[in-house]
Structure formats: C-alpha cells, structure tokens
Enzyme design. Structure first.
Site, PDB file in Angstrom:
ATOM      1  N   GLY A 224      -7.871 -24.399  60.173  1.00 45.59           N
ATOM      2  CA  GLY A 224      -6.967 -25.609  60.553  1.00 45.59           C
ATOM      3  C   GLY A 224      -5.781 -24.648  61.942  1.00 45.59           C
ATOM      4  N   TYR A 225      -4.412 -25.619  60.925  1.00 49.88           N
ATOM      5  CA  TYR A 225      -3.604 -24.793  61.610  1.00 49.88           C
ATOM      6  C   TYR A 225      -2.820 -24.167  60.930  1.00 49.88           C
ATOM      7  CZ  TYR A 225      -4.513 -29.523  64.188  1.00 49.88           C
ATOM      8  OH  TYR A 225      -5.016 -30.536  64.836  1.00 49.88           O
ATOM      9  N   ASP A 226      -3.027 -23.951  59.617  1.00 53.74           N
ATOM     10  CA  ASP A 226      -2.757 -22.988  59.066  1.00 53.74           C
ATOM     11  C   ASP A 226      -1.785 -21.622  59.529  1.00 53.74           C
ATOM     12  OD1 ASP A 226      -2.970 -24.460  56.760  1.00 53.74           O
ATOM     13  OD2 ASP A 226      -5.103 -22.912  55.915  1.00 53.74           O
TER      14      ASP A 226
ATOM     15  N   ASN B 219     -18.044 -28.525  48.270  1.00 51.34           N
ATOM     16  CA  ASN B 219     -17.881 -27.612  48.615  1.00 51.34           C
ATOM     17  C   ASN B 219     -17.525 -26.948  47.170  1.00 51.34           C
ATOM     18  OD1 ASN B 219     -15.945 -25.355  48.024  1.00 51.34           O
ATOM     19  ND2 ASN B 219     -15.052 -26.188  50.155  1.00 51.34           N
ATOM     20  N   ALA B 220     -18.940 -25.999  46.452  1.00 56.03           N
ATOM     21  CA  ALA B 220     -18.837 -25.489  45.533  1.00 56.03           C
ATOM     22  C   ALA B 220     -17.656 -24.817  44.382  1.00 56.03           C
ATOM     23  CB  ALA B 220     -19.771 -24.465  45.498  1.00 56.03           C
TER      24      ALA B 220
ATOM     25  N   LYS C 143     -14.201 -25.698  45.727  1.00 58.04           N
ATOM     26  CA  LYS C 143     -13.023 -27.102  45.106  1.00 58.04           C
ATOM     27  C   LYS C 143     -13.661 -27.486  44.013  1.00 58.04           C
ATOM     28  CE  LYS C 143     -12.050 -29.595  50.080  1.00 58.04           C
ATOM     29  NZ  LYS C 143     -12.116 -29.459  50.534  1.00 58.04           N
TER      30      LYS C 143
ATOM     31  N   HIS D  77      -0.102 -29.162  49.897  1.00 64.31           N
ATOM     32  CA  HIS D  77      -0.391 -31.046  49.462  1.00 64.31           C
ATOM     33  C   HIS D  77      -1.057 -30.823  49.331  1.00 64.31           C
ATOM     34  CE1 HIS D  77      -2.308 -28.936  53.522  1.00 64.31           C
ATOM     35  NE2 HIS D  77      -2.843 -29.449  53.467  1.00 64.31           N
TER      36      HIS D  77
ATOM     37  N   ASP E 248      -8.429 -37.093  52.254  1.00 64.75           N
ATOM     38  CA  ASP E 248      -8.173 -37.056  53.460  1.00 64.75           C
ATOM     39  C   ASP E 248      -6.941 -36.152  53.840  1.00 64.75           C
ATOM     40  OD1 ASP E 248      -8.926 -36.831  56.255  1.00 64.75           O
ATOM     41  OD2 ASP E 248      -8.208 -39.030  56.667  1.00 64.75           O
TER      42      ASP E 248
ATOM     43  N   THR F 262     -17.595 -33.993  48.359  1.00 63.83           N
ATOM     44  CA  THR F 262     -17.433 -32.517  48.739  1.00 63.83           C
ATOM     45  C   THR F 262     -18.623 -32.507  48.564  1.00 63.83           C
ATOM     46  OG1 THR F 262     -16.815 -30.609  49.378  1.00 63.83           O
ATOM     47  CG2 THR F 262     -16.280 -32.274  47.119  1.00 63.83           C
TER      48      THR F 262
END
Length: 193
Positions: A151-153, A10-11, A13, A178, A70, A8
């Site tokens: 997303g689906y949040d 993404n800093a 994360k 998750h 993923d 990634t």
C-alpha cells in the site's frame, strides 16, 4: 477453549494473533468457518466496514464469535482522504502504484504532509459488539523508499523515525504500527474477560 474467527485467510496474521492470545482462545480462519465469499465493505467509515464484516460472519455462520479489521490512511491536508477508500483511492481497477501516484498528485501544492494510519477492529463476542482502534502518526514523503510492506508504506514515515514503513523489517513495523496497536487492545480485552 473458545473458538474465535479472525476474518482473514492470511496464515501469518493468524499465527501472530494466536501467539498474542495464548491458550484461552483457538483462532480460526475464514476458510475454517466455510466462508468463501467476499465479505461486504460498503460502509463510509473504517468503523462501519469493520463492523459490517464482523456482523456478516456472525449472522451467516452460526453466531460465531469473530472479529474483523479495516485500515485506512488519513491525510490531514486532504480532509482525511483517502481514509476508508485507501485501497481503491485511484478507482475500482486500482493498484498500489496508482493509489500512491494519485495521493502525491493531490498533495502537490499542500504545505502540510501530516498523515496517520488508523486500524479499527470490531469484535463480536457472545453477540456483544466491541471496537478497538490503533493509530500511528507520521508524514507523507514525495519519493518512494523501500521494498517491504504494501500500500502506502513506501511514502509514509512514522513520527520519530527516518525510515518509511517499507524500509522497516516486519518486526520493526509490527512493534509500533496502527494494526499492532489495535490488536494489542483487542488481546488485552480478551485476556481480561
């Protein structure tokens, strides 16, 4: 201190996982390895995609110790869809809004609203492959609620809660998500070796 690449850039994360790992490993980004290309994701399962990304890094960047993840939303009434195709459920030129709209359309006549988010992490450490997963069960609701997340949040309510993921703070979601559960398993494994 062993270097470990997280697939990634993404800093946030990276910082979060580094804090969980402590000082046994130095976590580096994709960019730090020199990897500028898009990692392949052509598998038909979360396990396959996660492995494919990690294996690509390992094979193309000096057998670097690395891990990749993923994530997918699996809806019971849709036989596990969108699953591995969650990000591109509505097609190649997808958007979160398009994906949500298609999911709600496909669920229109279904009685069950049970769903789960699942994350799979593949770690390649000294050439050995390890996989970890994290799951959170919940329900799909019909109306979008909340401004956070992605997303689906806005349509996913985890079991035992009234709020959607999009209505929770980042800390609330991270404490039981998750992805958080999968990373806890990874970190526990790394601390024990």
């Amino acid at each position: 201190m062993k270097k470990l690449c997280f697939a990634t850039n993404n800093a946030h994360k990276l910082q979060e996982i580094q804090a969980m790992l402590g000082e046994q490993f130095e976590l580096i980004s994709l960019e730090a390895t020199g990897c500028k290309e898009e990692l392949p994701e052509t598998g038909n399962t979360l396990e396959a995609n996660s492995l494919q990304k990690a294996q690509y890094l390992f094979d193309n960047y000096n057998n670097i110790n690395c891990f990749a993840d993923d994530t997918g939303l699996e809806v019971e009434a849709l036989n596990g869809e969108p699953g591995v195709y969650s990000a591109r459920y509505a097609g190649a030129h997808r958007s979160n809004a398009d994906n949500i709209a298609l999911l709600l359309t496909n669920l229109k006549d279904k009685a069950s609203r049970k769903a789960r988010f699942r994350t799979v992490i593949t770690l390649i450490l000294d050439g050995v492959i390890h996989q970890f997963d994290g799951i959170v069960e919940g329900q799909i609701i019909d109306e979008l609620r909340g401004e956070g997340g992605f997303g689906y949040d806005p349509i996913f309510v985890p079991d035992g809660y009234e709020q959607t993921f999009a209505e929770m703070t980042m800390e609330q979601k991270a404490s039981m998500s998750h992805r958080g559960r999968a990373f806890q398993k990874l970190v526990q494994f790394l601390k024990e070796i």
